[in-house]
Design a protein around this motif. Sequence first.
Motif, PDB file in Angstrom:
ATOM      1  N   PRO A  54      -7.269   3.960  -2.008  1.00  0.00           N
ATOM      2  CA  PRO A  54      -7.763   2.658  -1.575  1.00  0.00           C
ATOM      3  C   PRO A  54      -9.289   2.608  -1.562  1.00  0.00           C
ATOM      4  O   PRO A  54      -9.946   3.606  -1.285  1.00  0.00           O
ATOM      5  N   GLY A  58      -8.679  -1.088   1.411  1.00  0.00           N
ATOM      6  CA  GLY A  58      -7.392  -1.458   0.841  1.00  0.00           C
ATOM      7  C   GLY A  58      -7.375  -2.775   0.099  1.00  0.00           C
ATOM      8  O   GLY A  58      -6.311  -3.224  -0.315  1.00  0.00           O
ATOM      9  N   ASN A 100      -0.640  -0.582  -0.319  1.00  0.00           N
ATOM     10  CA  ASN A 100      -1.022  -0.561   1.099  1.00  0.00           C
ATOM     11  C   ASN A 100       0.193  -0.336   1.997  1.00  0.00           C
ATOM     12  O   ASN A 100       0.127   0.430   2.963  1.00  0.00           O
ATOM     13  N   ASN A 104       0.613   2.473   4.746  1.00  0.00           N
ATOM     14  CA  ASN A 104       0.756   2.054   6.146  1.00  0.00           C
ATOM     15  C   ASN A 104       2.077   2.498   6.766  1.00  0.00           C
ATOM     16  O   ASN A 104       2.128   2.870   7.935  1.00  0.00           O
TER      17      ASN A 104
END
Length: 160
Positions: A54, A58, A100, A104
């Motif tokens: 990233p 991001g 992402n 996450n």
Amino acid sequence: MKFKINDDDAVNDPYLKKFMNIYENIAAKDHFNISHIQSTELFKYSKDMIIVKPVNKGEDFICTFCGTHIGNIYGMDITGKHITETNPEQPSKLIIDLLNETLNKNDFIYLSTCISREGFREIEWHQVMIPFWRTDEIREVLCLISTEITKDYSPLLKAL
């Protein structure tokens, strides 16, 4: 370009399944990291890998590794290029969102599509996005891709 997320075609792709069996054995014991990718057991898959990290919190991802087979499909080595440079706007947004989500949730995501190259070749594309640790602080996403040419009109065009 239409994408299917976590669809059965990608989940059941034999090439991805074989890799994921190895991955799951590793992940059960340790954080999946760069040393695992460089192992003899997994290195053979490197031609079909893209590794991205990233950038801008991001908002985009940059390719830190592009396998030779994937570079041939793109028509160039995309190492050092951003997702937004290598894909049209709409697919870029979806891909960035999925990358992402992979980081996450610390989980993998499957993706399928069919891409057209040079206007005369269609390629079925299945991939799995896997979070991994470059170092103790740097997390990236490994994308393993399985491809199959489903239509190839290039021999016909060459004959003209």
